[in-house]
Design a protein around this motif. Sequence first.
Motif, PDB file in Angstrom:
ATOM      1  N   VAL A 125       0.816  -1.216   0.000  1.00 56.49           N
ATOM      2  CA  VAL A 125       0.000   0.000   0.000  1.00 56.49           C
ATOM      3  C   VAL A 125       0.848   1.264   0.000  1.00 56.49           C
ATOM      4  CG1 VAL A 125      -1.804   1.284   1.203  1.00 56.49           C
ATOM      5  CG2 VAL A 125      -1.854  -1.236   1.186  1.00 56.49           C
ATOM      6  N   TYR A 126       1.690   1.402   1.029  1.00 56.01           N
ATOM      7  CA  TYR A 126       2.383   2.669   1.226  1.00 56.01           C
ATOM      8  C   TYR A 126       3.327   3.009   0.078  1.00 56.01           C
ATOM      9  CZ  TYR A 126       0.716   2.085   6.027  1.00 56.01           C
ATOM     10  OH  TYR A 126      -0.060   1.918   7.123  1.00 56.01           O
ATOM     11  N   GLU A 127       4.257   2.093  -0.221  1.00 54.34           N
ATOM     12  CA  GLU A 127       5.248   2.405  -1.253  1.00 54.34           C
ATOM     13  C   GLU A 127       4.607   2.659  -2.616  1.00 54.34           C
ATOM     14  OE1 GLU A 127       9.579   0.848  -2.841  1.00 54.34           O
ATOM     15  OE2 GLU A 127       8.151  -0.617  -2.075  1.00 54.34           O
ATOM     16  N   PRO A 128       3.679   1.809  -3.088  1.00 53.92           N
ATOM     17  CA  PRO A 128       3.054   2.117  -4.376  1.00 53.92           C
ATOM     18  C   PRO A 128       2.347   3.468  -4.393  1.00 53.92           C
ATOM     19  CG  PRO A 128       2.614  -0.153  -3.755  1.00 53.92           C
ATOM     20  CD  PRO A 128       3.230   0.501  -2.565  1.00 53.92           C
ATOM     21  N   THR A 129       1.682   3.816  -3.281  1.00 50.29           N
ATOM     22  CA  THR A 129       0.972   5.097  -3.216  1.00 50.29           C
ATOM     23  C   THR A 129       1.948   6.261  -3.270  1.00 50.29           C
ATOM     24  OG1 THR A 129      -0.785   4.094  -1.908  1.00 50.29           O
ATOM     25  CG2 THR A 129      -0.617   6.489  -1.857  1.00 50.29           C
ATOM     26  N   ILE A 130       3.033   6.155  -2.513  1.00 50.83           N
ATOM     27  CA  ILE A 130       4.028   7.225  -2.489  1.00 50.83           C
ATOM     28  C   ILE A 130       4.664   7.385  -3.864  1.00 50.83           C
ATOM     29  CG2 ILE A 130       6.283   7.903  -1.565  1.00 50.83           C
ATOM     30  CD1 ILE A 130       5.427   6.560   1.071  1.00 50.83           C
ATOM     31  N   ARG A 131       4.983   6.276  -4.515  1.00 53.07           N
ATOM     32  CA  ARG A 131       5.629   6.351  -5.824  1.00 53.07           C
ATOM     33  C   ARG A 131       4.703   6.981  -6.856  1.00 53.07           C
ATOM     34  NH1 ARG A 131      10.481   4.359  -6.232  1.00 53.07           N
ATOM     35  NH2 ARG A 131      11.252   2.831  -4.730  1.00 53.07           N
ATOM     36  N   ARG A 132       3.406   6.694  -6.771  1.00 53.86           N
ATOM     37  CA  ARG A 132       2.477   7.304  -7.717  1.00 53.86           C
ATOM     38  C   ARG A 132       2.371   8.804  -7.499  1.00 53.86           C
ATOM     39  NH1 ARG A 132      -0.549   2.459  -7.111  1.00 53.86           N
ATOM     40  NH2 ARG A 132      -1.733   3.389  -5.402  1.00 53.86           N
ATOM     41  N   ALA A 133       2.471   9.216  -6.233  1.00 50.55           N
ATOM     42  CA  ALA A 133       2.326  10.639  -5.923  1.00 50.55           C
ATOM     43  C   ALA A 133       3.636  11.404  -6.090  1.00 50.55           C
ATOM     44  CB  ALA A 133       1.826  10.807  -4.490  1.00 50.55           C
ATOM     45  N   ALA A 134       4.752  10.687  -6.126  1.00 54.19           N
ATOM     46  CA  ALA A 134       6.060  11.357  -6.185  1.00 54.19           C
ATOM     47  C   ALA A 134       6.304  11.971  -7.550  1.00 54.19           C
ATOM     48  CB  ALA A 134       7.163  10.364  -5.841  1.00 54.19           C
ATOM     49  N   GLY A 135       7.251  12.884  -7.574  1.00 55.53           N
ATOM     50  CA  GLY A 135       7.624  13.521  -8.832  1.00 55.53           C
ATOM     51  C   GLY A 135       6.726  14.687  -9.161  1.00 55.53           C
ATOM     52  N   LEU A 136       7.128  15.428 -10.152  1.00 53.49           N
ATOM     53  CA  LEU A 136       6.349  16.588 -10.590  1.00 53.49           C
ATOM     54  C   LEU A 136       5.897  16.363 -12.023  1.00 53.49           C
ATOM     55  CD1 LEU A 136       8.593  19.337  -8.974  1.00 53.49           C
ATOM     56  CD2 LEU A 136       6.315  18.675  -8.261  1.00 53.49           C
ATOM     57  N   GLY A 137       6.764  16.653 -12.986  1.00 50.57           N
ATOM     58  CA  GLY A 137       6.412  16.427 -14.378  1.00 50.57           C
ATOM     59  C   GLY A 137       6.794  15.032 -14.828  1.00 50.57           C
ATOM     60  N   ALA A 138       6.424  14.702 -16.041  1.00 51.91           N
ATOM     61  CA  ALA A 138       6.728  13.399 -16.628  1.00 51.91           C
ATOM     62  C   ALA A 138       7.630  13.579 -17.833  1.00 51.91           C
ATOM     63  CB  ALA A 138       5.439  12.690 -17.037  1.00 51.91           C
ATOM     64  N   ALA A 139       8.739  12.860 -17.850  1.00 49.03           N
ATOM     65  CA  ALA A 139       9.670  12.933 -18.971  1.00 49.03           C
ATOM     66  C   ALA A 139       9.151  12.111 -20.139  1.00 49.03           C
ATOM     67  CB  ALA A 139      11.049  12.428 -18.548  1.00 49.03           C
ATOM     68  N   SER A 140       9.559  12.494 -21.313  1.00 41.55           N
ATOM     69  CA  SER A 140       9.198  11.720 -22.497  1.00 41.55           C
ATOM     70  C   SER A 140       9.948  10.401 -22.476  1.00 41.55           C
ATOM     71  CB  SER A 140       9.558  12.493 -23.770  1.00 41.55           C
ATOM     72  OG  SER A 140       9.380  11.688 -24.910  1.00 41.55           O
ATOM     73  N   GLU A 141       9.272   9.351 -22.918  1.00 44.19           N
ATOM     74  CA  GLU A 141       9.915   8.051 -22.996  1.00 44.19           C
ATOM     75  C   GLU A 141      10.433   7.770 -24.400  1.00 44.19           C
ATOM     76  OE1 GLU A 141       7.360   5.040 -21.453  1.00 44.19           O
ATOM     77  OE2 GLU A 141       7.091   6.037 -19.516  1.00 44.19           O
ATOM     78  N   LEU A 142      10.328   8.755 -25.277  1.00 48.02           N
ATOM     79  CA  LEU A 142      10.800   8.602 -26.648  1.00 48.02           C
ATOM     80  C   LEU A 142      12.263   9.042 -26.758  1.00 48.02           C
ATOM     81  CD1 LEU A 142       7.691  10.089 -28.499  1.00 48.02           C
ATOM     82  CD2 LEU A 142       8.178   7.680 -28.021  1.00 48.02           C
TER      83      LEU A 142
END
Length: 986
Positions: A137-154
């Motif tokens: 529960v905790y780690e997956p939730t924190i990881r989803r909420a972490a970060g700001l923007g999303a980098a391109s995967e291309l």
Amino acid sequence: MTRLSTGGLIDRSRTLSFTFDGVAYTGHPGDTLASALLANGVRLVGRSFKYHRPRGIFTCGSEEPNALVELRTGARKEPNTRATTVELFDGLVAQSQNRWPSLEHDALSVNQWLTPFLGAGFYYKTFMWPASFWEKVYEPTIRRAAGLGAASELVDPDTYEKAFAFCDVLVIGSGATGLAAALAAARSGARVILADEDFRLGGRLLTENVAIDGAPARDFVARAEAELSSLPNVRLMPRTTVFGAYDGSEYACVERVSDHVAVPAAFQPRQRLWRIIAKRAILATGAFDRPIVFPGNDRPGVMTAQALATYAQRFGVGAGANAAVFTNNDAGVAAALAAANAGLTLEAVIDVRDALPSPLAAKAKALGVRVITGGEVIATKGKRLSAITVRTKSGTQTLAVEALGISGGATPNLNLTCHLGGKPVYREDIAAFVPGAVPPGMSCAGAVAGQFSLSDCLNAGTEQGAAAAADAGFARAAAPAPKAEETPTGIRAFWQVKAKGDLAFVDLQNDVSAKDVGIAHKEGFRAVELLKRYTTMGMATDQGKNSNMAGLALMAELTGQGIAATGTTVFRPPYTPVALGVLAGHHREKDFRPTRPTPTHAWAEGQGAVFVETGFWLRAAYFPKPGEKDWLESVNREVKATRESVGVIDVSTFGKIDLQGPDVGTFLDRVYINMFSTLQVGKARYGVMLREDGLVMDDGTTARLADTHYVMTTTTANAGKVFQHLEFCLQVLWPELDVQLASISEQWAQIAVSGPRSREVLAKLVDGHDVSNAGLPFMGVAQTTVLGGIEARIFRLSFSGELGYEIAVPARQGERLMETIMEAGRPFGITPYGTETLGVLRIEKGHVSGSELNGQTTARDLGLGRMASTKKDYIGRVLSQRPAFQDPARPIFVGFKPVDKAQRLRAGAHLLTVGAQATTHNDEGYVTSVAYSPTLGHFIGLGFLKRGLERIGEQVRAYDPVRGSDILVEVCSPAFVDPEGEKQRV
């Protein structure tokens, strides 16, 4: 729209189109994305990290904590970019980030209601129980909420470059101080580089209503830029951030070459990484306008007073329909008046002090600006700022404003002074930290050194520029410092408004409030380093540029120590975030390890070779013939041809190091385990090199061409590592030795001719040199010419175990040499072979290579212990004598052949006593190299076995659980073919 009717340094005659969150807007050349958004009435630009509170533009520079956006789309998408530093261009696409489903209606803003549970250290306290919840529960939730923007995967379609520059004086910052310093240094004749992160030079001079030499400050900037541009000894570098100070007076910079266009021009990099080596550096980076902590100080519309003035003066933008300024210092008042002078409707200046200096009070009166002294802002209202509440001794009042500029004083931008360990020093008179120890060769001038008056900045810049040039060996220029009016610099230290109500924030991006600092104090996290990590204060992308001073001041008040005793955290590179792309430069995709073709690559292609990467090189693996069904059939043919007649291979990839000087022999004695100072001219010797820990680094041959001239060969994979090791030894361990090194791996093509007919082939190539056994004996070296006058070196060496020679010629002659060798060997059926065959030949002969030289073996392990001299010292000698390395039971180098000749032996198999259980405890060694031997008609292998030499003839298990193999093998000598070495000596 809040674009002011006149003014600004923008080109109002041209319009640029851009979008933000899918909505189309317009701006002008000279705008930043932040100024264009404000001009279009966009005040909500992001959400905070933890509570997802609405955030607006807070500053006008690289210290911006709020306005982080995603730029562009697709492969060029770039997250976490400060809108305040983005130069507007036509077609710019920007998106807000850290929100869902939209910026206006962010679902995670519900976190604001969880504030009592999400205070300082909540993650340490909350996610400990139940333990089973952490992974689920905790780690997956924190990881989803972490970060700001999303980098391109291309794949990034842009290119990046690296460049070097050398100068006498590097000036960092182009405000009043930096321009004055650059002018003084340049006029002396010194080579000057002036770097500034902005796309315009001038710094705050672009936003201040002051006179220099009797003319507006902007005119001084224009004159200075024109003069500097005209001088051949000056390089101006706008759009360039100096992000790190390093040893050797080296400064790392990022030049944003094409960030201000949608797509870089052909052959134009997007960014360029500069490494500037400067004899002297002048830090003229100015100071940041820092915030004041009070309830609701994070509402969109609240920004620094300097930003309020900059948007009005430089960009012709009002941050709102009307504004107020809350301050404790003269610079804050001056910024407010500058904004009003540009046309912004200024409702009031609220100053915590009881009175303003007379000059400022007179200017405020002349502009009709209301001044509230002894006042404090205790509250703000509106999702976007609509009103503020002001408290004075006579009571409270509400002012309807859309923008509030705040200024708690100036924080010197001293980050670069800390990169080599310098610690800032607190000055009570300016309520700020100034540089303490600075990197060698650096000096600080202007606001970064606590000199806030414009006249002081100009004088300091001129003095430091002239002094830096003099230190670099140039005569001081006679020109005096520019003259400017004195600007007030008074301040009353004031950090926090004590009032109830909304949260009062210290760190806007990470949602660290004054309450969080109090929690850290109560729970014992009072040291500045612990305060930072427990609360996350100063860990945002602005790295504490806004939050540090207020947070430290609050902790100092709580502890009663004072700010000087409380101290401050220091800064490390990079000064601002640096893209990984620019750090990598061209070293990405295939260019990450550029392919290095051998001198005979084109010829090998013509022969139908199949290539393989070996280290940095592309080498021929084998040469298939029509009708051969697989690679093994080709390799078997090449091996037989070489053993029975003659074969040829390009071995140019071996590392080749030229050593010259009277002390080379002594030097080689110290880096090799065996003696080289006794090597005769015209001879070569095999040597083994150890690391300091006593393990083998590399092996190879070294030939003595003349009394003071040697050539060393190394394995292909270790060529760079060995050269680096030798340079370290010469420069650090034995600088007194007269030895010069040069890598010549690419300067010489080297081709090996092996087999019983190889001497007959060689005789057709040389220009009259005697290549008989007497004229060129085994391990002999000849410097001669081949093919009618081509300089050549011939080494009688054999990696295959056959009679063999290696012929070295200048690289440009390599292909010609190969073609001539093939023609000379045609009567003998000469066969080209590749690395696969080379591997079979060396395994048949029992020669060690990369699989055995794996960084875990000693000379004794390899059966080369008797080579180690007892008459001299050498690197690794002492540690090679450690008891574990001398243990008789330690695995030693031997050969293996299957008991059942039809079975296949595999590299990596573990060796076990027959009948022993397959456990780690029973593991007695492993197989390192395996090949099918067409000479013997079955598989053979090399490896290491405990007490291996004592067990010759014994049968052991070769157990390979990964590939399901478990066979019996016989321990044997590693030399399967010609164990006495007779063939190579005939």
